[in-house]
Design a protein around this motif. Structure first.
Motif, PDB file in Angstrom:
ATOM      1  N   ILE A 406      -0.224  34.353  41.786  1.00 24.73           N
ATOM      2  CA  ILE A 406       0.310  34.922  43.032  1.00 24.73           C
ATOM      3  C   ILE A 406      -0.847  34.961  44.023  1.00 24.73           C
ATOM      4  O   ILE A 406      -1.812  35.720  43.838  1.00 24.73           O
ATOM      5  N   ALA A 407      -0.784  34.103  45.034  1.00 24.47           N
ATOM      6  CA  ALA A 407      -1.880  33.971  45.999  1.00 24.47           C
ATOM      7  C   ALA A 407      -1.369  34.167  47.422  1.00 24.47           C
ATOM      8  O   ALA A 407      -0.259  33.755  47.756  1.00 24.47           O
ATOM      9  N   ALA A 408      -2.198  34.795  48.246  1.00 28.91           N
ATOM     10  CA  ALA A 408      -1.833  35.063  49.645  1.00 28.91           C
ATOM     11  C   ALA A 408      -2.982  34.675  50.561  1.00 28.91           C
ATOM     12  O   ALA A 408      -4.154  34.737  50.177  1.00 28.91           O
ATOM     13  N   LYS A 409      -2.638  34.251  51.748  1.00 31.72           N
ATOM     14  CA  LYS A 409      -3.644  34.005  52.789  1.00 31.72           C
ATOM     15  C   LYS A 409      -3.037  34.335  54.136  1.00 31.72           C
ATOM     16  O   LYS A 409      -1.813  34.356  54.303  1.00 31.72           O
ATOM     17  N   GLY A 410      -3.891  34.612  55.110  1.00 29.42           N
ATOM     18  CA  GLY A 410      -3.395  34.940  56.433  1.00 29.42           C
ATOM     19  C   GLY A 410      -4.477  35.518  57.315  1.00 29.42           C
ATOM     20  O   GLY A 410      -5.681  35.395  57.012  1.00 29.42           O
ATOM     21  N   ALA A 411      -4.063  36.147  58.386  1.00 31.75           N
ATOM     22  CA  ALA A 411      -5.012  36.776  59.298  1.00 31.75           C
ATOM     23  C   ALA A 411      -5.802  37.835  58.534  1.00 31.75           C
ATOM     24  O   ALA A 411      -5.226  38.617  57.766  1.00 31.75           O
ATOM     25  N   PRO A 412      -7.124  37.874  58.697  1.00 37.56           N
ATOM     26  CA  PRO A 412      -7.925  38.855  57.951  1.00 37.56           C
ATOM     27  C   PRO A 412      -7.420  40.285  58.078  1.00 37.56           C
ATOM     28  O   PRO A 412      -7.412  41.027  57.100  1.00 37.56           O
ATOM     29  N   GLU A 413      -6.979  40.675  59.292  1.00 36.85           N
ATOM     30  CA  GLU A 413      -6.499  42.044  59.480  1.00 36.85           C
ATOM     31  C   GLU A 413      -5.325  42.356  58.570  1.00 36.85           C
ATOM     32  O   GLU A 413      -5.182  43.481  58.079  1.00 36.85           O
ATOM     33  N   ALA A 414      -4.460  41.358  58.361  1.00 40.55           N
ATOM     34  CA  ALA A 414      -3.277  41.555  57.524  1.00 40.55           C
ATOM     35  C   ALA A 414      -3.663  41.713  56.055  1.00 40.55           C
ATOM     36  O   ALA A 414      -3.150  42.586  55.350  1.00 40.55           O
ATOM     37  N   ILE A 415      -4.565  40.863  55.574  1.00 47.30           N
ATOM     38  CA  ILE A 415      -4.949  40.866  54.157  1.00 47.30           C
ATOM     39  C   ILE A 415      -5.809  42.088  53.813  1.00 47.30           C
ATOM     40  O   ILE A 415      -5.609  42.733  52.772  1.00 47.30           O
ATOM     41  N   ILE A 416      -6.747  42.404  54.684  1.00 45.84           N
ATOM     42  CA  ILE A 416      -7.678  43.519  54.415  1.00 45.84           C
ATOM     43  C   ILE A 416      -6.925  44.817  54.140  1.00 45.84           C
ATOM     44  O   ILE A 416      -7.272  45.588  53.238  1.00 45.84           O
ATOM     45  N   ASN A 417      -5.879  45.067  54.918  1.00 48.99           N
ATOM     46  CA  ASN A 417      -5.136  46.331  54.797  1.00 48.99           C
ATOM     47  C   ASN A 417      -4.346  46.458  53.499  1.00 48.99           C
ATOM     48  O   ASN A 417      -3.843  47.537  53.178  1.00 48.99           O
ATOM     49  N   LEU A 418      -4.200  45.359  52.749  1.00 51.46           N
ATOM     50  CA  LEU A 418      -3.374  45.375  51.530  1.00 51.46           C
ATOM     51  C   LEU A 418      -4.207  45.343  50.248  1.00 51.46           C
ATOM     52  O   LEU A 418      -3.640  45.306  49.151  1.00 51.46           O
ATOM     53  N   CYS A 419      -5.543  45.363  50.378  1.00 54.04           N
ATOM     54  CA  CYS A 419      -6.385  45.094  49.204  1.00 54.04           C
ATOM     55  C   CYS A 419      -7.115  46.316  48.644  1.00 54.04           C
ATOM     56  O   CYS A 419      -7.961  46.167  47.745  1.00 54.04           O
ATOM     57  N   GLY A 420      -6.841  47.507  49.135  1.00 54.47           N
ATOM     58  CA  GLY A 420      -7.467  48.716  48.582  1.00 54.47           C
ATOM     59  C   GLY A 420      -8.971  48.699  48.661  1.00 54.47           C
ATOM     60  O   GLY A 420      -9.669  49.114  47.717  1.00 54.47           O
ATOM     61  N   SER A 438     -17.992  34.023  66.000  1.00 48.33           N
ATOM     62  CA  SER A 438     -18.939  33.734  67.084  1.00 48.33           C
ATOM     63  C   SER A 438     -19.331  32.258  67.111  1.00 48.33           C
ATOM     64  O   SER A 438     -19.865  31.758  68.102  1.00 48.33           O
ATOM     65  N   GLU A 439     -19.080  31.554  65.999  1.00 47.46           N
ATOM     66  CA  GLU A 439     -19.324  30.117  65.939  1.00 47.46           C
ATOM     67  C   GLU A 439     -18.101  29.311  66.368  1.00 47.46           C
ATOM     68  O   GLU A 439     -18.122  28.091  66.370  1.00 47.46           O
ATOM     69  N   GLY A 440     -17.015  30.020  66.682  1.00 48.67           N
ATOM     70  CA  GLY A 440     -15.791  29.340  67.088  1.00 48.67           C
ATOM     71  C   GLY A 440     -14.926  28.913  65.919  1.00 48.67           C
ATOM     72  O   GLY A 440     -14.045  28.068  66.066  1.00 48.67           O
ATOM     73  N   TYR A 441     -15.185  29.505  64.746  1.00 48.19           N
ATOM     74  CA  TYR A 441     -14.431  29.137  63.545  1.00 48.19           C
ATOM     75  C   TYR A 441     -13.104  29.885  63.499  1.00 48.19           C
ATOM     76  O   TYR A 441     -12.992  31.029  63.952  1.00 48.19           O
ATOM     77  N   ARG A 442     -12.125  29.240  62.898  1.00 49.93           N
ATOM     78  CA  ARG A 442     -10.846  29.892  62.635  1.00 49.93           C
ATOM     79  C   ARG A 442     -10.895  30.447  61.211  1.00 49.93           C
ATOM     80  O   ARG A 442     -11.230  29.716  60.276  1.00 49.93           O
ATOM     81  N   ILE A 443     -10.511  31.697  61.040  1.00 49.59           N
ATOM     82  CA  ILE A 443     -10.777  32.408  59.788  1.00 49.59           C
ATOM     83  C   ILE A 443      -9.480  32.861  59.132  1.00 49.59           C
ATOM     84  O   ILE A 443      -8.594  33.404  59.793  1.00 49.59           O
ATOM     85  N   LEU A 444      -9.413  32.653  57.822  1.00 49.07           N
ATOM     86  CA  LEU A 444      -8.315  33.165  57.019  1.00 49.07           C
ATOM     87  C   LEU A 444      -8.888  34.006  55.884  1.00 49.07           C
ATOM     88  O   LEU A 444      -9.930  33.674  55.317  1.00 49.07           O
ATOM     89  N   ALA A 445      -8.190  35.080  55.562  1.00 53.45           N
ATOM     90  CA  ALA A 445      -8.545  35.873  54.392  1.00 53.45           C
ATOM     91  C   ALA A 445      -7.647  35.448  53.233  1.00 53.45           C
ATOM     92  O   ALA A 445      -6.505  35.036  53.442  1.00 53.45           O
ATOM     93  N   VAL A 446      -8.170  35.546  52.017  1.00 52.40           N
ATOM     94  CA  VAL A 446      -7.438  35.119  50.819  1.00 52.40           C
ATOM     95  C   VAL A 446      -7.426  36.259  49.809  1.00 52.40           C
ATOM     96  O   VAL A 446      -8.424  36.969  49.637  1.00 52.40           O
TER      97      VAL A 446
END
Length: 842
Positions: A406-420, A438-446
């Motif tokens: 069971i794997a999830a990815k998405g906006a960091p704000e969304a994932i961070i709030n669900l991980c305790g 700041s480097e212009g990277y697009r970021i996903l949390a996993v």
């Protein structure tokens, strides 16, 4: 993931040919009205044709057989020109229509192939995914969290979930995919589909007339009514003076013909259709004619970041895990945590990736792990991209159903709030996000979940997740984007970025490309808290809108419109549909855009190249400016024709009926090609893209637009009537007077054509414009006029008489002066503008 993992080979090339021979092509054949009968209907109801028929009939009754034959031939010529113009317009629109037919993906020869929808055959393995318009009926043979919107068939707008094992495992042509992905075996195509049988093909939808089209139609109708009214007055005056019924009717018909500006609707149809065709050749597909009208007025363009400003070529560049607390390059030697991060990010992606980030994750997994586990697992449940901020979750089981991922990815704000996570861990992650962004990277949390049991929660947010890390992608700005922005700014068009990405990443990219106002931003959540009045003010002052979702995008568009902005918006996803539809100019991407976005938009950029939008705006301004020139020319030249026929009769001058229907129809034959052919082919003026967008006024025919035309027309009238009076004063007979008046009017017509090529630049400058048709039309007009005056049979037929040198010079000279005076006005405009610009500069 290859389609081989689903054991789907699809048809072979030979099987495709056999199926097409047996069942035909995927085309719904509609019962169309004959083009010939359409033309015949227009021919029979055209006011000018009706007037010519009546005039020709009256000539025959009066015994003037030659005149009657001439008008009968004129009917053929006028209708031929009209049909030629309509044919050009119709052919351009037909080509445009064929070009906008959607493609579809199929599995053939074991590979995914993109084909034209009309090439789809029975038993094809059709791939349909989120945002796709389904092009045939079929039976689902594989699906991932698949749902469709069947409103076109059922009237119900909510999505219907479907899968292979369900009772409802059919998909239908004309419906759209709401979520997920499916592969279906095609069971019906063309007229045999459910949609085809009930006759609701998309071709049956008629496009409404545009505001300008309605205004032109109403203007012509009003002028026709004026023509009828004046016809009755003139006929009454003539009849009471002469008591000759048919002669009076002929003379009054002359005036009625001079009043009717039937060239205007022909010019409009020609300009719009050929303009759309020219844009298609430039890589811009115009789906709605109203877009051509609106393009030149665009004041704001709202653009997406990914794929519009950037290349949409995602490469995995950086990784972050809590264990190392370091941001490592994805090409470095990876530790076990970083390898697991890549693995979970891949499992959180679609099994058959189509998003560039997911493709990059699948590629990174293949390079990282020599033992590919993907072939041993299949997806059993999917939570599609949803939430604010968005995330997605996938559940896989191995072939023995012993192991589950069971794997999830998405906006960091969304994932961070669900991980305790602890506050310290959250702070460390946020710091890493800032550095990456700041480097212009697009970021996903996993994240990963160890949920037990098969009773999955209703929403993915109910899982208990363990944070695995951050993956960062770099999508470089397009090489030409800085130049594109400068073109928009010079044209007086504001640019705003509306994106689902985070603000730091967006601001960094914006700064790199010289985007004006990159420091002024707002998020979707912040925006939704504003009142309508606060929002109206905010959208004018803000240029970057980050973490946007459909409702927020729609509010931005509506707020800009309420500020009287003419809004263009780019979009590619299903969620962009409402905002694309609400904007004045919805722009879909041809390559990465979903079919739903393309169907909703009014314009498609075939190569996803925003620079084409600059070309589209320039073309829109050119078409509108040239159409305005054409209509102003028509009005200007109609005024002297009307008054030359009316004034001598009303004032009882020596020769009250200086022109007959044959003279009027000859003038019409000259004016028609001039306005519809010459002006349509005019190049864009050099200052067109340096001016502010024109106001999108409620009507084209206001005093500001008409005043110049009326004044030009009155000056030509004064000049031509002066020639008339000089001829009478010198005791010339009626034939010489008519010839001099006619010569003066033709001269004015020629120089008006040249004069109205620009209402700013001089006639010397516009002579350098590349438009070969100008010289061709003027040359033909001059030659034919010379033949009418100096070739005896023609001179006699038109009741002309040869002019001597002084008579010809007088006519041509006054005709020239009655138009050329406007050069002084243009000189004043140029000097005044230069002085104003100099004052502003200081």
């Amino acid at each position: 993931m290859s389609v081989k993992n689903f054991n789907i080979k699809g048809l072979t090339d030979e099987e495709v040919v056999t199926s097409k021979m047996k069942y035909g092509s995927n085309v719904i054949k509609h019962k169309r009205q004959s083009v010939f009968f359409d033309a015949l209907k227009k021919f029979a109801t055209d006011p000018m044709i009706i007037l010519l028929f009546v005039a020709s009939f009256l000539y025959f009754i009066n015994g003037k057989t030659v005149d009657g034959i001439f008008l009968a031939l004129a009917i053929v010529l006028v209708s031929s020109i009209s049909m030629y113009q309509e044919s050009r317009s119709r052919n351009a629109l037909e080509k445009l229509k064929r070009f906008t037919q959607p493609n579809c993906k199929v599995v053939r020869n074991g590979k995914i192939t993109e084909i034209k929808s009309e090439d789809l055959v029975i038993d094809d393995s059709l791939i349909v995914e989120e945002g796709t318009l389904i092009m045939a009926d079929g039976t689902i043979i594989h699906s991932n969290d698949f749902s469709v919107n069947e409103a076109i068939l059922t009237g119900e707008s909510f999505p219907v979930y479907k899968e292979q094992s369900a009772t409802d495992n059919m998909i239908f042509q004309g419906t759209t995919v709401a979520t997920g992905l499916a592969i279906a075996m095609v069971a019906a195509i063309g007229g045999e589909t459910k949609l085809g049988k009930i006759g609701q093909g998309l071709e049956a939808i008629n496009e409404e007339k545009t505001p300008l089209e309605n205004q032109i139609s109403n203007f012509v109708k009003k002028m026709a009514l004026v023509g009828v009214f004046v016809f009755l007055i003139v006929w009454s005056i003539n009849y009471f003076q002469t008591h000759l019924l048919f002669d009076s009717l002929l003379k009054s018909l002359t005036l009625a013909m001079s009043i009717l500006p039937e060239e205007i609707p022909v010019a409009f149809a020609t300009f719009m259709a050929l303009g759309a065709w020219r844009m298609m050749q430039m890589g811009i597909v115009v789906k709605q004619m109203k877009t051509v009208e609106t393009l030149g007025s665009a004041t704001v363009i709202c653009v997406d970041k990914t794929g519009t400003i950037t290349e949409n070529k995602m490469s995995l560049v950086s990784l972050f895990t809590l264990k190392s607390l370091k941001i490592n390059a994805a090409v470095d030697i990876l530790n076990s945590d970083e390898k697991e991060l890549i693995q979970m990010a891949m499992w959180a992606s679609e099994p058959i990736p189509f998003d560039p980030m997911e493709v990059a994750l699948h590629d990174a997994y293949a390079k990282t792990f020599s033992d590919d586990e993907r072939k041993h697992y299949s997806m059993v449940h999917e939570y599609p991209l949803s939430g604010k901020p968005p995330m997605m979750t996938h559940i896989f089981k191995d072939n023995n159903a012993n192991n589950r991922i069971i794997a999830a990815k998405g906006a960091p704000e969304a994932i961070i709030n669900l991980c305790g996570l602890t506050e310290k861990e959250k702070s460390q992650i946020v710091e890493a996000i800032k550095m990456m962004a700041s480097e212009g990277y697009r970021i996903l949390a996993v994240a990963k979940s160890d949920f037990k049991g098969d009773n999955y929660p209703k929403t993915q947010q109910e899982f208990s997740f363990a944070f695995k890390g951050l993956v960062a992608f770099y999508d470089p700005p397009k090489e030409n984007i800085q130049q594109v922005l400068q073109h928009f700014y010079k044209a007086g068009i504001n640019v705003k970025i509306i994106t689902g990405d985070n603000v730091t990443t967006t601001m960094t990219i914006a700064k790199q490309i010289g985007f004006k106002g990159f420091e002024r931003s707002i998020t979707g959540d912040e925006l939704m808290k504003l009142s309508d009045e606060e929002l109206k003010k905010m959208v004018q002052e803000t240029y970057i809108f980050s973490r946007m979702f459909p409702e927020a995008k729609l509010r931005i568009i509506e707020a800009l419109k309420s500020n009287n902005e003419i809004v263009a918006m780019t979009g590619d996803g299903v969620n962009d549909g409402p905002a694309l539809k609400a904007s004045h100019i919805g722009i879909a991407m041809g390559k990465k855009g979903t079919e739903i976005a393309k169907q909703t938009a009014s314009l498609i950029l075939i190569d996803d190249d925003l620079s084409k939008m600059v070309d589209a705006v320039a073309m829109g301004r050119k078409i509108y400016a040239n159409l305005k020139k054409a209509i102003q020319f028509i009005i200007s030249i109609h005024i002297p024709i009307i008054l030359i026929v009316f004034i001598p009769l009303a004032l009882g001058w020596v020769y009250p009926n200086i022109f007959s229907p044959i003279h009027i129809i000859f003038l019409e034959l000259i004016m028609g090609p001039t306005c519809s052919i010459v002006y349509e082919n005019e190049p864009i003026e050099t200052n067109a893209m340096l001016q502010k967008p024109r106001l999108f006024t409620s009507t084209f025919f206001n005093w500001k637009e008409l005043s110049t035309s009326i004044i030009q027309g009155l000056f030509i009238t004064i000049g031509v009537l002066l020639v008339y009076q000089v001829a009478i004063h010198q005791n010339f007979n009626e034939s010489i007077t008519r010839t001099m008046v006619f010569s003066a009017l033709i001269t004015a017509n020629i120089f008006l054509t040249l004069m109205n090529r620009s209402f700013y630049y001089s006639i010397i400058t516009t002579m350098k414009y590349k438009n070969d048709l100008v010289l061709i039309i003027i040359g033909l007009t001059t030659i034919i006029t010379g033949l009418l005056i100096y070739v005896e049979p023609l001179t006699k037929f038109f009741e002309f008489e040869r002019l001597n040198t002084s008579q010809l010079y007088l006519s041509v000279g006054i005709g020239f002066l009655s138009v050329i005076w406007y050069e002084l006005i243009k000189l004043y405009k140029r000097k005044y503008q230069n002085l104003f610009s100099t004052a502003l500069a200081h």
